[in-house]
Design a protein around this motif. Structure first.
Motif, PDB file in Angstrom:
ATOM      1  N   ARG A   9       0.828  -1.204   0.000  1.00 21.53           N
ATOM      2  CA  ARG A   9       0.000   0.000   0.000  1.00 21.53           C
ATOM      3  C   ARG A   9       0.868   1.263   0.000  1.00 21.53           C
ATOM      4  N   TYR A  10       0.302   2.327  -0.572  1.00 19.21           N
ATOM      5  CA  TYR A  10       0.977   3.614  -0.557  1.00 19.21           C
ATOM      6  C   TYR A  10       0.871   4.204   0.851  1.00 19.21           C
ATOM      7  N   SER A  21      -1.666   6.857   7.178  1.00 21.72           N
ATOM      8  CA  SER A  21      -2.613   6.384   6.169  1.00 21.72           C
ATOM      9  C   SER A  21      -1.938   5.364   5.259  1.00 21.72           C
ATOM     10  N   HIS A  23      -2.888   3.481   1.607  1.00 23.45           N
ATOM     11  CA  HIS A  23      -3.813   3.572   0.488  1.00 23.45           C
ATOM     12  C   HIS A  23      -3.673   2.370  -0.442  1.00 23.45           C
ATOM     13  N   PHE A  27      -3.839   7.559  -4.945  1.00 30.74           N
ATOM     14  CA  PHE A  27      -4.470   8.501  -4.022  1.00 30.74           C
ATOM     15  C   PHE A  27      -3.560   9.706  -3.824  1.00 30.74           C
ATOM     16  N   ALA A  43     -11.151   3.923  -3.671  1.00 28.84           N
ATOM     17  CA  ALA A  43     -10.211   4.090  -2.556  1.00 28.84           C
ATOM     18  C   ALA A  43     -10.551   3.083  -1.464  1.00 28.84           C
ATOM     19  N   ASN A  45      -8.767   3.024   2.213  1.00 27.31           N
ATOM     20  CA  ASN A  45      -7.724   3.617   3.049  1.00 27.31           C
ATOM     21  C   ASN A  45      -7.786   3.062   4.470  1.00 27.31           C
ATOM     22  N   GLU A  47      -6.740   4.002   8.054  1.00 24.02           N
ATOM     23  CA  GLU A  47      -6.350   5.217   8.751  1.00 24.02           C
ATOM     24  C   GLU A  47      -6.089   4.918  10.218  1.00 24.02           C
TER      25      GLU A  47
END
Length: 217
Positions: A9-10, A21, A23, A27, A43, A45, A47
């Motif tokens: 994930r980013y 976060s 992503h 994003f 999306a 996400n 968080e």
């Protein structure tokens, strides 16, 4: 089936402000033209907000925003006058439609972890709407007709199995635990993007919680 691992994930957020976060899709500054959406999902996400941290008032439009709290409490306020506290087991949806602004904060003393999924509506425009379902029952589907989508929540004990919905597009996100899906082991934060899903099932290797999106073509 296209499996995306949690560690791919980013990474975003602002650690100095207590925001982390992760992503799953292109994003913000993490632009990837080959990873813009899957079905209606644009999306997903993860968080993490420290106590007192949050996202100040910001706008959304033409997006169905569905939030699932993993642990802690999420305080939500929006420009349409809605205010609520979202806890584990609740499904929250903000239909931003033609435009709405909202605030998301961790006003509690404990860390907050939540998964927020954005879906593209079938038609743009309309009036903003808000809904929260407290303590949604296991296997009770939650419909988002504006996006042609249905959310299924699955909570499994070790060794238990569940059918994966048939659909043109099915997005599976592992909230916690480990499962086997079509012979592939998935852990926390892992996701599977399934096209033309038919006759699949997930088997829990350990107690697990899954979010499954069933989407039309």
């Amino acid at each position: 089936m296209d499996v995306r691992r949690a560690d791919a994930r980013y990474r975003g957020g602002d650690r100095a402000a207590g925001i982390e976060s992760l992503h799953a899709f292109s994003f913000g500054p993490h632009y990837d033209p080959d990873n813009l959406r899957f079905g209606a999902v644009i999306a997903c996400n993860e968080e993490r907000l420290a106590p007192g941290a949050g996202f100040d008032e910001h706008p959304h439009s033409h997006t169905e925003i569905v939030t699932w709290v993993v642990s802690g409490e999420l305080t939500h306020r929006d420009s349409a006058g809605h205010e609520s506290v979202v806890r584990p087991g609740d499904v929250q949806r903000l239909s931003s439609a033609g435009g709405v602004r909202h605030v998301e904060r961790n006003d509690a003393a404990e860390p907050l972890v939540f998964v927020q999924m954005w879906l593209a509506p079938l038609e743009p425009g309309g009036d903003p709407a808000y809904e929260i379902v407290h303590g949604i029952a296991d296997s009770t589907p939650y419909a988002v007709p504006e996006a042609g989508a249905m959310l299924h929540v699955r909570r499994l004990g070790a060794g238990e199995r569940t059918a994966v919905p048939d659909g043109s597009f099915v997005y599976v996100h592992v909230v916690r635990g480990e499962v086997w899906l079509d012979g592939v082991r998935l852990g926390p934060g892992d996701a599977a993007r399934i096209t033309d899903a038919r006759d699949l099932e997930a088997v829990a290797h350990s107690p697990a919680e899954l979010l499954l999106w069933e989407m039309s073509g």
